[in-house]
Design a protein around this motif. Structure first.
Motif, short mmCIF file in Angstrom:
data_model
loop_
_atom_site.label_atom_id
_atom_site.label_comp_id
_atom_site.label_asym_id
_atom_site.label_seq_id
_atom_site.Cartn_x
_atom_site.Cartn_y
_atom_site.Cartn_z
N LEU A 77 0.85 -1.19 0.00
CA LEU A 77 0.00 0.00 0.00
C LEU A 77 0.89 1.24 0.00
O LEU A 77 1.30 1.74 1.05
N ARG A 78 1.15 1.75 -1.20
CA ARG A 78 1.97 2.96 -1.32
C ARG A 78 1.14 4.23 -1.14
O ARG A 78 1.69 5.32 -1.07
N HIS A 79 -0.18 4.09 -1.10
CA HIS A 79 -1.07 5.23 -0.97
C HIS A 79 -2.14 4.91 0.07
O HIS A 79 -2.36 3.75 0.42
N ASP A 80 -2.81 5.96 0.55
CA ASP A 80 -3.84 5.77 1.57
C ASP A 80 -5.05 5.05 0.99
O ASP A 80 -5.43 5.26 -0.17
N VAL A 81 -5.68 4.23 1.83
CA VAL A 81 -6.88 3.49 1.44
C VAL A 81 -7.96 3.74 2.48
O VAL A 81 -7.74 3.59 3.68
N LYS A 82 -9.12 4.14 2.02
CA LYS A 82 -10.27 4.33 2.92
C LYS A 82 -11.29 3.24 2.66
O LYS A 82 -11.72 3.03 1.53
N ILE A 83 -11.66 2.54 3.73
CA ILE A 83 -12.77 1.59 3.67
C ILE A 83 -13.99 2.34 4.17
O ILE A 83 -14.13 2.60 5.38
N LYS A 84 -14.86 2.75 3.26
CA LYS A 84 -16.00 3.62 3.59
C LYS A 84 -17.25 2.78 3.72
O LYS A 84 -17.71 2.14 2.76
N VAL A 85 -17.80 2.77 4.92
CA VAL A 85 -18.98 1.96 5.23
C VAL A 85 -20.22 2.83 5.15
O VAL A 85 -20.29 3.91 5.76
N SER A 86 -21.22 2.39 4.42
CA SER A 86 -22.44 3.17 4.23
C SER A 86 -23.28 3.19 5.50
O SER A 86 -23.15 2.32 6.38
N ASP A 87 -24.14 4.18 5.61
CA ASP A 87 -25.06 4.25 6.74
C ASP A 87 -26.00 3.05 6.72
O ASP A 87 -26.25 2.44 5.67
N GLY A 88 -26.51 2.71 7.89
CA GLY A 88 -27.42 1.58 8.02
C GLY A 88 -26.95 0.64 9.11
O GLY A 88 -26.00 0.93 9.84
N VAL A 89 -27.62 -0.49 9.24
CA VAL A 89 -27.29 -1.50 10.24
C VAL A 89 -26.59 -2.67 9.55
O VAL A 89 -27.16 -3.31 8.66
N SER A 98 -6.50 -8.56 10.74
CA SER A 98 -5.11 -8.88 11.06
C SER A 98 -4.32 -9.01 9.76
O SER A 98 -4.85 -8.83 8.66
N GLY A 99 -3.02 -9.31 9.88
CA GLY A 99 -2.20 -9.66 8.73
C GLY A 99 -1.98 -8.55 7.74
O GLY A 99 -1.84 -8.82 6.54
N GLN A 100 -1.95 -7.28 8.18
CA GLN A 100 -1.78 -6.17 7.24
C GLN A 100 -0.64 -5.26 7.72
O GLN A 100 -0.83 -4.40 8.58
N PRO A 101 0.56 -5.42 7.14
CA PRO A 101 1.71 -4.61 7.57
C PRO A 101 1.59 -3.14 7.20
O PRO A 101 2.34 -2.31 7.72
N TYR A 102 0.66 -2.81 6.29
CA TYR A 102 0.48 -1.41 5.89
C TYR A 102 -0.80 -0.83 6.49
O TYR A 102 -1.43 0.04 5.89
N ALA A 103 -1.16 -1.29 7.69
CA ALA A 103 -2.40 -0.83 8.32
C ALA A 103 -2.41 0.68 8.53
O ALA A 103 -3.48 1.30 8.54
N TYR A 104 -1.24 1.29 8.70
CA TYR A 104 -1.18 2.74 8.92
C TYR A 104 -1.68 3.52 7.70
O TYR A 104 -1.96 4.71 7.79
N ARG A 105 -1.84 2.86 6.57
CA ARG A 105 -2.38 3.49 5.36
C ARG A 105 -3.90 3.37 5.30
O ARG A 105 -4.53 3.93 4.39
N ILE A 106 -4.50 2.63 6.22
CA ILE A 106 -5.92 2.28 6.10
C ILE A 106 -6.76 3.06 7.11
O ILE A 106 -6.45 3.14 8.29
N ARG A 107 -7.85 3.60 6.61
CA ARG A 107 -8.84 4.27 7.46
C ARG A 107 -10.18 3.58 7.23
O ARG A 107 -10.66 3.48 6.09
N ILE A 108 -10.78 3.07 8.31
CA ILE A 108 -12.10 2.43 8.24
C ILE A 108 -13.10 3.44 8.79
O ILE A 108 -13.04 3.80 9.97
N GLU A 109 -13.99 3.90 7.96
CA GLU A 109 -14.82 5.05 8.32
C GLU A 109 -16.30 4.77 8.11
O GLU A 109 -16.73 4.32 7.05
#
Length: 407
Positions: A77-89, A98-109
């Motif tokens: 992951l050479r660039h930032d990655v956003k995991i964008k979760v939609s509204d709802g339940v 787990s298992g992601q050495p580039y976690a600092y690039r990931i935003r779960i929002e």
């Protein structure tokens, strides 16, 4: 042959050569473009070529957070990655990341402005258990904008925790962007993990609002923790009866929770043990069945004022307890409507200068069995107590080797 003819032939030859060169360059460019396209295709398989947004939810490319997360496995992951979760339940039994050495690039929002609009609801498996969100060994990930809902009913659905950090995981959540409800433990940290979540809210927990142990560290300024009820006793799936604790810090761990608001715990508001440290400046603790603040086994709790806001402890059994070489340091603390205001024994230390322990039904300040209380400047402020203090000369058994400094 005239000079003009020679010049014309030379120009003609030069133009022909230019045409040949241009043709060669065009052929080379075409081949380069083909190779670049192949490289881009290859890069898409093993790394990122630009910042990405991975959308999660009904009708989106990914159905779950876990599916989006695992799509990044094995990639650089050479660039930032956003995991964008939609509204709802969004329902699930657990989310294990787990298992992601580039976690600092990931935003779960989810929904930063309104976390209640993006709900992660944990439902039971065949054993009537659910596990919450688990970060295992990943470092630097941002997880923000969610309301997490579970249950603590062994006959229906027992959600062990809302969020867990394990094996050195490092996670940050934006201020006031995480709300947790109904689970056994709100947040758990183990094995050297680190979590920063200012403004965290945990409501209706049956075990611990926040549990930090095994050399872990957490920052929870402005946290709000509300247990199920002051007298509620829960039962775990293994049959063990559990009384709730707001903040529990154990085994050489560290927590900062300035201006914490803790209530409705069937045991203790803030507990530190086994050489741990808690900074809980300006704490507001009420309606706990046992201690408001308790420090033991070489631990230290500091609870001075925070930005002019003094610590308040009320409607508990004991306001402050220090035992087994545990220590509590604070000033201008207000304690009221308890059985015992400040209690120290077994080499415990309570430094509570200029404080007020009032309306104590048994005693305001008590030191026994090697305990030490420094309550300088507290006498005039401590009112309406059955007994104000129990000094070494009181004749109470066990007080002979204890000390209270009281004025």
């Amino acid at each position: 042959m005239s000079l003009e003819s020679n010049v014309a032939d030379l120009v003609k030859s030069a133009n022909a050569l230019t045409g040949v060169v241009n043709g060669k360059i065009a052929a080379i460019d075409k081949r380069v473009d083909v190779q670049v396209a192949k490289m881009d295709s290859t890069m898409a398989n093993w790394g990122t070529t630009t910042s990405q947004i991975l959308e999660v939810g009904p009708g989106k490319p990914f159905k779950t957070i876990y599916e989006a997360w695992t799509s990044l496995n094995g990639k650089v992951l050479r660039h930032d990655v956003k995991i964008k979760v939609s509204d709802g339940v969004h329902t699930c039994q657990s989310i294990s990341l787990s298992g992601q050495p580039y976690a600092y690039r990931i935003r779960i929002e989810g929904n930063i402005k309104n976390p209640e609009a993006c709900v992660l609801k944990f439902v039971p498996d065949s054993a009537k258990l659910s596990q919450g969100v688990i970060f295992n060994g990943v470092r630097g990930v941002n997880f923000s904008g969610f309301k997490i809902i579970g249950e603590s009913d062994v006959d229906k659905n027992f959600t062990w925790r809302g969020i867990a950090l394990q094996r050195g995981a490092y996670v940050h959540s934006d201020s006031k962007s995480i709300k947790i409800e109904g689970v056994h433990n709100g947040v758990e940290l183990t094995y050297g993990s680190l979590y920063s979540c200012p403004g965290l809210t945990v409501a209706g927990f049956s075990g611990n609002g926040v549990l930090v142990h095994d050399f872990s560290r957490a920052l929870f300024d402005d946290v709000t923790l509300e247990g199920k009820a002051k007298q509620f006793v829960s039962t775990r799936p293994d049959g063990v009866k559990v009384r709730s604790i707001g903040i529990k810090v154990d085994y050489q761990s560290f927590v900062t929770a300035s201006r914490a608001n803790i209530s409705q715990c069937s045991d203790t508001g803030c507990l530190a043990s086994n050489n741990s440290v808690v900074f809980i400046f300006g704490a507001q603790i009420s309606d706990c069945a046992n201690y408001g603040i308790y420090s033991s086994s070489g631990s230290k709790v500091q609870t001075p004022p925070s930005s002019g806001v003094v610590s308040n402890i009320k409607d508990c059994k004991v306001g402050i307890g220090a035992r087994y070489q545990g220590a509590v340091f604070g000033g201008n603390i207000k304690i009221q409507n308890v059985e015992k205001g400040v209690y120290a024994d077994l080499a415990g230390l309570a430094h509570v200068v200029d404080s007020a322990a009032s309306y104590c039904s048994i005693i305001a300040y008590e030191a026994t069995k090697g305990g030490f209380i420094d309550a300088t400047g507290s006498s005039a402020k401590s009112i309406e107590n059955k007994v104000k203090y129990s000094p070494a000369s009181s004749g109470v058994v066990g007080n002979a080797n204890a000390t209270i400094i009281f004025s």
